[in-house]
Design a protein around this motif. Sequence first.
Motif, mmCIF file in Angstrom:
data_model
loop_
_atom_site.group_PDB
_atom_site.id
_atom_site.type_symbol
_atom_site.label_atom_id
_atom_site.label_comp_id
_atom_site.label_asym_id
_atom_site.label_seq_id
_atom_site.Cartn_x
_atom_site.Cartn_y
_atom_site.Cartn_z
ATOM 1 N N MET A 1 45.766 50.812 32.778
ATOM 2 C CA MET A 1 44.299 50.058 34.063
ATOM 3 C C MET A 1 45.643 48.683 34.358
ATOM 4 O O MET A 1 45.177 48.251 35.095
ATOM 5 N N SER A 2 46.632 48.261 33.636
ATOM 6 C CA SER A 2 46.357 47.437 33.083
ATOM 7 C C SER A 2 47.666 47.088 34.446
ATOM 8 O O SER A 2 47.769 45.477 34.948
ATOM 9 N N GLU A 3 48.059 47.944 35.619
ATOM 10 C CA GLU A 3 48.571 47.460 36.656
ATOM 11 C C GLU A 3 47.586 46.768 37.441
ATOM 12 O O GLU A 3 48.403 46.027 38.825
ATOM 13 N N ASN A 4 46.265 47.271 37.211
ATOM 14 C CA ASN A 4 45.206 45.871 38.270
ATOM 15 C C ASN A 4 45.327 45.033 38.186
ATOM 16 O O ASN A 4 44.479 44.410 37.139
ATOM 17 N N ALA A 5 45.236 44.123 39.543
ATOM 18 C CA ALA A 5 44.873 42.387 38.745
ATOM 19 C C ALA A 5 43.996 42.223 38.572
ATOM 20 O O ALA A 5 43.666 40.909 37.634
ATOM 21 N N HIS A 6 43.053 42.816 39.161
ATOM 22 C CA HIS A 6 40.964 42.505 38.888
ATOM 23 C C HIS A 6 41.175 42.777 37.499
ATOM 24 O O HIS A 6 40.449 42.627 36.332
ATOM 25 N N PHE A 7 41.853 43.862 36.536
ATOM 26 C CA PHE A 7 41.210 44.510 35.246
ATOM 27 C C PHE A 7 41.999 44.549 34.273
ATOM 28 O O PHE A 7 43.265 44.762 34.253
ATOM 29 N N ASP A 8 41.378 44.787 32.954
ATOM 30 C CA ASP A 8 42.238 44.882 31.479
ATOM 31 C C ASP A 8 41.530 45.406 30.793
ATOM 32 O O ASP A 8 40.323 45.861 31.395
ATOM 33 N N ALA A 9 42.582 45.645 29.805
ATOM 34 C CA ALA A 9 42.027 46.511 28.390
ATOM 35 C C ALA A 9 42.514 46.370 26.996
ATOM 36 O O ALA A 9 43.511 46.849 26.966
ATOM 37 N N LYS A 10 42.396 45.260 26.191
ATOM 38 C CA LYS A 10 42.566 45.527 25.123
ATOM 39 C C LYS A 10 41.882 45.427 23.850
ATOM 40 O O LYS A 10 40.311 45.582 23.653
ATOM 41 N N PRO A 11 41.968 45.730 22.948
ATOM 42 C CA PRO A 11 41.554 46.807 22.294
ATOM 43 C C PRO A 11 40.368 45.461 21.120
ATOM 44 O O PRO A 11 38.792 45.773 20.892
ATOM 45 N N ASP A 12 41.011 44.142 21.226
ATOM 46 C CA ASP A 12 39.901 43.376 20.867
ATOM 47 C C ASP A 12 39.010 42.826 21.594
ATOM 48 O O ASP A 12 38.736 41.192 21.324
ATOM 49 N N VAL A 13 38.537 43.428 23.008
ATOM 50 C CA VAL A 13 37.785 42.483 24.061
ATOM 51 C C VAL A 13 36.942 43.743 24.017
ATOM 52 O O VAL A 13 37.550 44.910 24.812
ATOM 53 N N CYS A 14 35.650 43.540 23.690
ATOM 54 C CA CYS A 14 34.755 44.498 23.903
ATOM 55 C C CYS A 14 35.192 46.116 23.902
ATOM 56 O O CYS A 14 34.417 46.974 24.561
ATOM 57 N N GLY A 15 35.435 45.563 22.749
ATOM 58 C CA GLY A 15 36.161 47.116 22.248
ATOM 59 C C GLY A 15 37.262 47.885 23.091
ATOM 60 O O GLY A 15 36.782 48.911 23.092
#
Length: 73
Positions: A1-15
């Motif tokens: 999902m990192s290709e979307n400029a609006h979204f992010d997912a990182k293991p250390d943020v909100c699980g």
Amino acid sequence: MSENAHFDAKPDVCGGETVIRGTRVTLRTLLASLADGDSIAEVLAAYPTISEEDLKAVIAFAAASAEEDLPAV
């Protein structure tokens, strides 16, 4: 999902849940608010760190995801 400029997912943020980039507001939270009947204006007021464009991206993502999961009729 990192290709979307609006979204992010990182293991250390909100699980590791997908969030609006630069915030700790999850897509799941925003979609739940909309599903509960909150208007766009109400969601934006409740989560001032997100923009209207962010919320529209969440809605578009949900629509695209639903389209992929819908059975062929």
